[in-house]
Design a protein around this motif. Structure first.
Motif, PDB file in Angstrom:
ATOM      1  N   TRP C 186       0.817  -1.220   0.000  1.00 52.40           N
ATOM      2  CA  TRP C 186       0.000   0.000   0.000  1.00 52.40           C
ATOM      3  C   TRP C 186       0.851   1.271   0.000  1.00 52.40           C
ATOM      4  O   TRP C 186       0.348   2.357  -0.218  1.00 52.40           O
ATOM      5  CB  TRP C 186      -0.926   0.032   1.230  1.00 52.40           C
ATOM      6  CG  TRP C 186      -2.047  -0.957   1.207  1.00 52.40           C
ATOM      7  CD1 TRP C 186      -2.369  -1.800   0.190  1.00 52.40           C
ATOM      8  CD2 TRP C 186      -3.000  -1.202   2.247  1.00 52.40           C
ATOM      9  NE1 TRP C 186      -3.456  -2.564   0.528  1.00 52.40           N
ATOM     10  CE2 TRP C 186      -3.869  -2.219   1.789  1.00 52.40           C
ATOM     11  CE3 TRP C 186      -3.207  -0.668   3.516  1.00 52.40           C
ATOM     12  CZ2 TRP C 186      -4.928  -2.706   2.553  1.00 52.40           C
ATOM     13  CZ3 TRP C 186      -4.254  -1.155   4.287  1.00 52.40           C
ATOM     14  CH2 TRP C 186      -5.106  -2.167   3.805  1.00 52.40           C
ATOM     15  N   GLN C 187       2.136   1.115   0.320  1.00 53.89           N
ATOM     16  CA  GLN C 187       3.027   2.278   0.330  1.00 53.89           C
ATOM     17  C   GLN C 187       3.924   2.320  -0.914  1.00 53.89           C
ATOM     18  O   GLN C 187       4.799   3.173  -1.020  1.00 53.89           O
ATOM     19  CB  GLN C 187       3.890   2.258   1.598  1.00 53.89           C
ATOM     20  CG  GLN C 187       3.087   2.447   2.873  1.00 53.89           C
ATOM     21  CD  GLN C 187       2.588   3.863   3.041  1.00 53.89           C
ATOM     22  OE1 GLN C 187       3.284   4.753   3.467  1.00 53.89           O
ATOM     23  NE2 GLN C 187       1.327   4.078   2.650  1.00 53.89           N
ATOM     24  N   LEU C 190       5.783   5.438  -2.756  1.00 55.17           N
ATOM     25  CA  LEU C 190       5.804   6.633  -1.907  1.00 55.17           C
ATOM     26  C   LEU C 190       7.233   7.038  -1.531  1.00 55.17           C
ATOM     27  O   LEU C 190       7.599   8.212  -1.619  1.00 55.17           O
ATOM     28  CB  LEU C 190       4.970   6.386  -0.642  1.00 55.17           C
ATOM     29  CG  LEU C 190       4.753   7.590   0.267  1.00 55.17           C
ATOM     30  CD1 LEU C 190       4.029   8.694  -0.471  1.00 55.17           C
ATOM     31  CD2 LEU C 190       3.966   7.188   1.512  1.00 55.17           C
ATOM     32  N   GLN C 216       3.404  -0.750   7.243  1.00 54.67           N
ATOM     33  CA  GLN C 216       3.336   0.442   6.395  1.00 54.67           C
ATOM     34  C   GLN C 216       4.687   1.163   6.365  1.00 54.67           C
ATOM     35  O   GLN C 216       5.189   1.528   5.306  1.00 54.67           O
ATOM     36  CB  GLN C 216       2.264   1.389   6.943  1.00 54.67           C
ATOM     37  CG  GLN C 216       0.861   0.877   6.708  1.00 54.67           C
ATOM     38  CD  GLN C 216       0.126   1.732   5.696  1.00 54.67           C
ATOM     39  OE1 GLN C 216      -0.222   2.865   5.979  1.00 54.67           O
ATOM     40  NE2 GLN C 216      -0.094   1.188   4.512  1.00 54.67           N
ATOM     41  N   PHE C 220       7.303   1.881   3.189  1.00 56.96           N
ATOM     42  CA  PHE C 220       7.855   3.202   2.855  1.00 56.96           C
ATOM     43  C   PHE C 220       9.376   3.175   2.904  1.00 56.96           C
ATOM     44  O   PHE C 220      10.063   3.647   1.994  1.00 56.96           O
ATOM     45  CB  PHE C 220       7.304   4.241   3.831  1.00 56.96           C
ATOM     46  CG  PHE C 220       7.974   5.583   3.743  1.00 56.96           C
ATOM     47  CD1 PHE C 220       7.698   6.436   2.677  1.00 56.96           C
ATOM     48  CD2 PHE C 220       8.898   5.984   4.699  1.00 56.96           C
ATOM     49  CE1 PHE C 220       8.323   7.675   2.583  1.00 56.96           C
ATOM     50  CE2 PHE C 220       9.523   7.220   4.602  1.00 56.96           C
ATOM     51  CZ  PHE C 220       9.239   8.063   3.540  1.00 56.96           C
ATOM     52  N   TYR C 259       6.825  11.659   8.541  1.00 56.21           N
ATOM     53  CA  TYR C 259       6.010  10.542   8.059  1.00 56.21           C
ATOM     54  C   TYR C 259       5.031  10.167   9.173  1.00 56.21           C
ATOM     55  O   TYR C 259       5.447   9.893  10.306  1.00 56.21           O
ATOM     56  CB  TYR C 259       6.905   9.358   7.706  1.00 56.21           C
ATOM     57  CG  TYR C 259       6.140   8.128   7.266  1.00 56.21           C
ATOM     58  CD1 TYR C 259       5.928   7.868   5.918  1.00 56.21           C
ATOM     59  CD2 TYR C 259       5.627   7.229   8.205  1.00 56.21           C
ATOM     60  CE1 TYR C 259       5.221   6.751   5.513  1.00 56.21           C
ATOM     61  CE2 TYR C 259       4.917   6.115   7.807  1.00 56.21           C
ATOM     62  CZ  TYR C 259       4.717   5.877   6.457  1.00 56.21           C
ATOM     63  OH  TYR C 259       4.009   4.776   6.058  1.00 56.21           O
ATOM     64  N   ALA C 261       1.946   7.639  10.334  1.00 58.96           N
ATOM     65  CA  ALA C 261       1.091   6.468  10.112  1.00 58.96           C
ATOM     66  C   ALA C 261       0.171   6.297  11.317  1.00 58.96           C
ATOM     67  O   ALA C 261       0.431   5.522  12.227  1.00 58.96           O
ATOM     68  CB  ALA C 261       1.935   5.209   9.879  1.00 58.96           C
ATOM     69  N   GLY C 286       0.618   7.658   5.792  1.00 61.75           N
ATOM     70  CA  GLY C 286       0.320   6.250   5.554  1.00 61.75           C
ATOM     71  C   GLY C 286      -1.011   6.131   4.814  1.00 61.75           C
ATOM     72  O   GLY C 286      -1.673   7.129   4.526  1.00 61.75           O
ATOM     73  N   SER C 287      -1.417   4.884   4.544  1.00 62.46           N
ATOM     74  CA  SER C 287      -2.579   4.690   3.670  1.00 62.46           C
ATOM     75  C   SER C 287      -3.903   5.099   4.313  1.00 62.46           C
ATOM     76  O   SER C 287      -4.852   5.398   3.612  1.00 62.46           O
ATOM     77  CB  SER C 287      -2.659   3.227   3.240  1.00 62.46           C
ATOM     78  OG  SER C 287      -1.494   2.879   2.557  1.00 62.46           O
ATOM     79  N   THR C 310       0.857  10.751  -0.092  1.00 60.88           N
ATOM     80  CA  THR C 310       0.424   9.499   0.508  1.00 60.88           C
ATOM     81  C   THR C 310       0.333   8.437  -0.579  1.00 60.88           C
ATOM     82  O   THR C 310       0.361   8.763  -1.769  1.00 60.88           O
ATOM     83  CB  THR C 310      -0.939   9.682   1.212  1.00 60.88           C
ATOM     84  OG1 THR C 310      -1.337   8.444   1.799  1.00 60.88           O
ATOM     85  CG2 THR C 310      -2.019  10.124   0.244  1.00 60.88           C
ATOM     86  N   SER C 312      -1.759   4.570  -1.513  1.00 63.35           N
ATOM     87  CA  SER C 312      -2.875   3.720  -1.098  1.00 63.35           C
ATOM     88  C   SER C 312      -3.374   2.941  -2.322  1.00 63.35           C
ATOM     89  O   SER C 312      -3.169   3.376  -3.455  1.00 63.35           O
ATOM     90  CB  SER C 312      -3.977   4.620  -0.526  1.00 63.35           C
ATOM     91  OG  SER C 312      -5.230   4.017  -0.643  1.00 63.35           O
TER      92      SER C 312
END
Lengths: 393, 292, 450
Positions: C186-187, C190, C216, C220, C259, C261, C286-287, C310, C312
């Motif tokens: 999901w990252q 990024l 997460q 990243f 950052y 999350a 984060g997502s 971000t 996602s």
């Protein structure tokens, strides 16, 4: 409390026969299930309903023991059970490194792991008792609640010993995977539950058990007589910790894993709810409360009332059910039936208006002499101890 | 000024302002417990409900003070209903009362979730206290104006309660009742009415603190447990039924949490409970509680 | 035990048995006919003649309905129902169908703890006898579900939206399938974007202290550290923290970005307090840090989020036809839903579409302990709303991801505007299998590049 004596209604044969019948029904339960259900569902009713109820019943029993014979409603019991479960996991798992690099796990077999866990749960119970024994009444309830939540935050944050947010998985009991042999697992739970129940019933008849109750009823007098009141309270806590530990050991074998969710605030309150549903003054109520709680919990999301489905609002249903039980059956369902059974004569005169703490204290002592089995006190009946209650001792 | 020192000053200021919120939440709890011996386990749920009342009223009227007032009034009305409908029937049975309020809390929280959903709501602070003000000795040289304003609010609540308790007739009854309830009724005072007043006041304070909390932090339905626990710990440390105790308890817990979160984040929440256990082991009645 | 209590026990056991019989008659829900007009479901073509021959195919849905994840849980169930509405509607018939076999859905809610998720899964699998379980929602629940799946090899477990890396990456279960991507995927994109395009070389991080944020942050940092970036400070905030002001005070000022999350209320609390303390830094999210639930919260902090980047698996502002179609159907079917389906709805949607495609491949035949079905399921590929979805050898999705930036629209509202989209992202995020980043599970201290 004072209504207890007449349920000891006499005939020796009955007294011996009926508990045996109850146990016989519980023994037959998993054997009858396959006749009623598919194999899959029979397994569910053996494990998730049957065994789970027994496991929850044992931890609720520890609460009922402490409240009924020690006069202390402890909310730390779910935490003590969880503590035992963590110890089983730590002893049982093979040594492995955690996320933080520390090594944890001893690779012991299930039974020795459980013995260590029970010893430590007993000691932990005593430690909680040492912190809490000088408080009493509702103050005590809040203190043990705070201890329970404190423990939750320790296991949540600590990876070195408790595995943090994830906890530990793949823990097997002596009967192996419960799913593979549900009936053996059920009988193990039943044996432990019967052992805990009968053990506590035996204990309260001993000299020590009678002293516990005397301390409960009149700590000041007992202190004057030279008894170490707080030591006795700590002993009750240790016993409560041991019984809760039994539940925790079975619980971790049942789930196969342990994580902070098992000791969170909801689970803590659940144990209280079970004890209250069953009846705080009735040891057998622990198990009846547990069965009802488990069934309510499993099926609340399928309940419809006048076309209104509780599938997303099952918590509202549980909350309502709980309020109603506390309102109409303050002594729990066992208390409701038990007291209803005996007609209203005695109730009208005593238990509806347990006028003073003095009377409440005198009641069970009178009961106890009638049959030789001391009766627990239902703390629901106890009025505010007033100026003597808060932080007394 | 060195970095370490500005850090410390800032963290202490954080702790003191958080303590202000904890004090307002806990004041109602300790008041109810002190007189009625009722442990209102729905106190956190009342905080949540008050916060949502504030959210709705501020959204409609745009007026923060109206939200604060509505939070107080509506939750105290609910408190009156709960007290008259349920708790007054079981006066003196403190465990049973605690149990009933647990059930009520479950229902309030679940219905809040049904109506507002799980998303966070924020109440915009009154115009005057939005944004940051410059003050020396803190990190960055700026500090949230609303958090400083919470100190004023907490002081105002303390003062108002002190005046009610010490300068009014009903306050005299309350103080007398905290010391000796039986004597109070023997004097011919309508105890039931005094109890109702105190319960409504305590509930209202919970509702009002919800509005303040939802402005300083935010509100979701599941925050009831946290604020119930905070109230418990604050009054256990400070001493049940004591206003000054609640203030001292709130200060200790607020400071401990923020200092912990800064210097030892992993166990910051746990520290709170260690302090509580420590105080109790030494003084079971809390720092300012009256021994039996 | 005394006379009265024993008798009551017997009564209770009898009552329990009766209740059991009553409850076992099934509480499966079928789709209300009004909820989904059949014509709104574009891909719905009557599926091929099935060999399940009139049997009912029972799906179980598990998501979170209590606590902070209650809204995501509702979204998850919407995802399942929408997939069924879109792919399993037959004109003129109520309910969901695969050929002449009806598909039912039984739902259960957990509270995001593994223990409760496991109990509810057992209820669905054992008591309700579902064939296929779709769920759970959160990471640690997913790890517990994987362990349970290993004990029940004859049932199929399909993930919901749980996104812990190790659910499929290490020691996977042969009957656990995940058609959604994990928290590290999901990252994807990024870290590189932050370093190369935004020019962030030094960042500090603020994240909740449990497995999902670890994953997460890992996703990243794989890219960001690999590109040469430095994460100079990690603030792991215990779950349950409400007041972030101490964390805010602790953040260094000499970093290029922070950052963050945190999810939902925690994100709102952090941003509010950061802004109230006069903080000025840029954010990387984060997502679920700057998703709709946070952007929709009105507060003074909103302006400080403009420019936040971000990543996602969904984006509200994507413009691909498949996505627009999906959003249109979502809005038609769930008028009381969110303005846009978020990543929880999409994850459950894709999982359910995968299941339906697998069922289609075997004509609904679940016999033989579902072995043929599971084989077919492992080979399923389809074009989801955001792009192609396929599974790797661990039955983990290879799918698409968006990198977005928060911008203020003409209407003054914040929205995540798509910067880039990459399809077919594997679980390794393109790192070689022997990469040191993949050698250890993600945790508080790993990966690390101070």
């Amino acid at each position: 409390m004072s209504g207890m004596s007449s349920r000891m209604s006499g005939r020796a044969a009955r007294r011996a026969g009926l508990p045996a019948l109850g146990v016989a029904l519980l023994v037959l339960y998993p054997l009858v299930l396959p006749l009623l259900f598919s194999a899959n569902q029979a397994r569910y009713w053996t494990l998730s309903i049957g065994s789970n109820s027994l496991i929850l019943g044992v931890v609720a029993l520890s609460l009922i023991f402490m409240s009924g014979y020690g006069g202390m409603v402890s909310l730390a019991q779910a935490s003590l059970a969880g503590f035992a479960a963590y110890i089983v996991a730590i002893m049982n798992l093979l040594p492995s490194s955690t996320a933080t690099g520390a090594t944890i796990g001893f690779g012991w077999p299930p039974i020795p792991s459980a013995i260590v866990a029970l010893i430590l749960a007993t000691l932990a119970g005593a430690l909680v008792g040492a912190i809490a024994s000088r408080s009493s009444g509702i103050y005590f309830l809040m203190l043990t609640l705070a201890i329970a939540v404190g423990f939750f935050y320790v296991v949540l944050q600590n990876y070195e010993f408790f595995g943090g947010h994830i906890g530990f998985a793949q823990i097997l009991g002596p009967t192996g995977q419960p799913r593979a042999n549900p009936i053996a697992f059920y009988y193990m739970c039943l044996a432990v539950a019967v052992f805990a129940y009968l053990g506590l019933r035996y204990l309260v008849r001993t000299q020590l058990g009678l002293t516990f109750q005397a301390v409960r009823d009149n700590p000041r007098r007992m202190r004057a007589l030279g008894y170490r009141v707080s030591l006795h309270r700590i002993a009750i806590f240790a016993i409560g910790g041991f019984v809760a530990g039994l539940s925790g050991v079975l619980g971790v074998w049942y789930r196969g894993n342990i994580s902070p969710g098992v000791v969170d605030l909801s689970r803590t309150i659940d144990v209280l709810i079970i004890a209250v549903i069953g009846g705080l003054g009735y040891p057998v109520g622990a198990f009846i409360g547990a069965v009802i709680f488990v069934i309510l919990d499993v099926f609340a999301s399928s309940v419809e009332v006048f076309g209104f489905s509780f599938d997303e609002r099952f918590n509202t249903l549980i909350g309502l059910a709980f309020v109603v039980i506390v309102l109409v059956a303050p002594h729990g369902l066992v208390g409701l039936v038990d007291r209803g059974w005996k007609g209203t004569k005695r109730r009208l005169s005593s238990s509806r208006a347990p006028a003073t703490a003095g009377e409440a204290a005198a009641g069970p002592a009178g009961d106890a002499t009638e049959e030789g089995i001391p009766a627990p006190v239902d703390p629901i009946d106890q009025r505010d101890p007033g100026s003597t209650g808060i932080g007394n001792s | 000024m060195s970095k370490d020192l500005t850090d410390f000053v800032t963290v202490c200021l954080n702790g003191v302002t958080l303590a202000a919120l904890y004090f307002i939440v806990a004041s109602g709890f300790t008041l109810i417990f002190g007189l009625l011996r009722t442990t209102n386990m729905a106190h956190g749920a009342m905080y949540v409900l008050g916060a949502y009342v504030g959210v709705s009223v501020v959204a409609i009227t745009g007026e923060w003070w109206l939200g604060l007032l509505a939070g107080f009034v509506l939750v105290s009305l609910l408190g009156i209903a709960i007290h008259l409908g349920l708790l007054a029937w079981m006066a003196g049975q403190d465990l049973r009362q605690a149990l009933v309020t647990i059930g009520i809390a479950i229902i309030i929280v679940d219905l809040s979730l049904a109506h507002y959903g799980g998303v966070a709501y924020l109440i915009p602070p009154p115009e005057l206290f939005a944004g940051a003000v410059s003050i020396p000795w803190v990190v960055g040289g700026q500090y949230s104006a609303f958090r400083l304003f919470m100190l004023v609010l907490a002081a105002a609540v303390y003062l108002a309660l002190w005046l009610i308790l010490n300068r009014t007739r009903i306050g005299m009854y309350i103080r007398a009742g905290i010391d000796d309830r039986d004597m109070l009724s023997a004097l011919g005072v309508n105890v039931a009415r005094v109890f109702l007043f105190v319960f409504a006041l305590g509930a209202g304070l919970a509702g009002m603190s919800g509005v303040i909390g939802a402005t300083a932090l935010s509100i979701t339905p599941n925050e009831d447990g946290w604020f119930l626990l905070s109230s418990l710990v604050v009054v256990i440390v400070g001493g049940m039924g004591s206003l000054g105790g609640a203030a001292i308890g709130a200060l200790i817990i607020g400071l401990a949490q923020q200092i912990g979160l800064f210097y030892a984040p992993t166990y910051s929440i746990f520290i709170t409970f260690v302090i509580m256990a420590g105080v109790l082991a030494v003084r079971p009645q809390g720092l300012l509680g009256k021994p039996a | 035990m005394t006379f009265a209590t024993t008798k009551k026990l017997a009564v209770l056991i009898a009552a329990t048995a009766i209740l059991a019989a009553a409850c076992s008659s099934g509480n499966a829900t079928t789709a209300p006919a009004s909820q989904a007009p059949a014509d709104s479901a574009a891909p719905a073509e009557s599926m091929a003649a099935a060999t399940c021959s009139g049997k009912t195919i029972k799906l179980g849905g598990l998501a979170t309905l209590e606590g902070p994840f209650a809204v995501p849980g509702q979204e998850g169930f919407r995802g399942i129902e929408q997939a069924l509405n879109d792919y399993a509607k037959v004109e003129g018939k109520e309910g969901w169908w695969l050929g002449d076999c009806e598909i039912t859905l039984t739902k259960e809610g957990s509270d995001a703890t593994p223990a409760v998720a496991l109990e509810k899964a057992k209820k669905l699998i054992e008591q309700d006898d579902v064939d296929i379980l779709i769920g759970p929602l959160s990471g640690d629940e997913g790890l517990a579900m994987k362990d349970y799946a290993k004990q029940v090899p004859d049932k199929t477990f399909v993930n919901g939206s749980s996104a812990a890396q190790d659910t499929t990456f290490r020691d996977p279960a042969p009957n656990f399938f995940r058609f959604s991507t994990d928290g590290a995927q999901w990252q994807a994109g990024l870290g590189k974007y932050a370093f190369d395009d935004k020019g962030y070389k030094k960042v500090a991080l603020v994240a909740e202290d449990y497995s999902f944020p670890y994953t997460q942050v890992g996703g990243f940092m794989y890219e960001f550290c690999e590109a040469g970036g430095k994460v100079v400070q990690k603030n792991w905030v215990p779950l349950g923290t409400k007041d972030y002001s101490a964390v805010v005070s602790n953040l260094p000022t000499d970093v290029d970005a922070i950052y963050v999350a945190l999810g939902g209320a925690d994100a709102v609390n952090f941003f509010t307090q950061y802004q109230a303390a006069g903080g000025k830094a840029k954010f990387i999210g984060g997502s679920i840090t700057v998703d709709q639930s946070v952007l929709a919260t009105e507060g003074a902090f909103a302006d400080s989020l403009v420019g936040t980047i971000t990543a996602s698996p969904t984006s509200d502002t994507a413009t691909e036809p498949a996505w627009l179609e999906y959003v249109k159907n979502y809005k038609a079917q769930f008028p009381d839903g969110l303005p846009y389906p978020g990543l929880f709805a999409l994850s459950y949607y894709n999982e359910t579409v995968g299941v339906l495609k697998g069922l289609e491949a075997v004509n609904g035949d679940l016999s033989g302990d579902q072995k043929a079905f599971m084989e077919a399921l492992a080979k399923v590929t389809f074009d989801g709303p955001t792009g192609p979805v396929s599974l790797d050898s661990n039955r983990q999705a290879i799918s698409s991801n968006y990198v977005s930036e928060i911008q203020k629209g003409a209407d003054g509202k914040l929205a995540a505007v798509v910067i880039s989209k990459v399809d077919n992202i594997p679980q390794t995020l393109g790192l070689p299998a022997d990469s040191p980043y993949l050698a250890q599970p993600v945790s508080r201290d790993f990966p690390d590049c101070p």
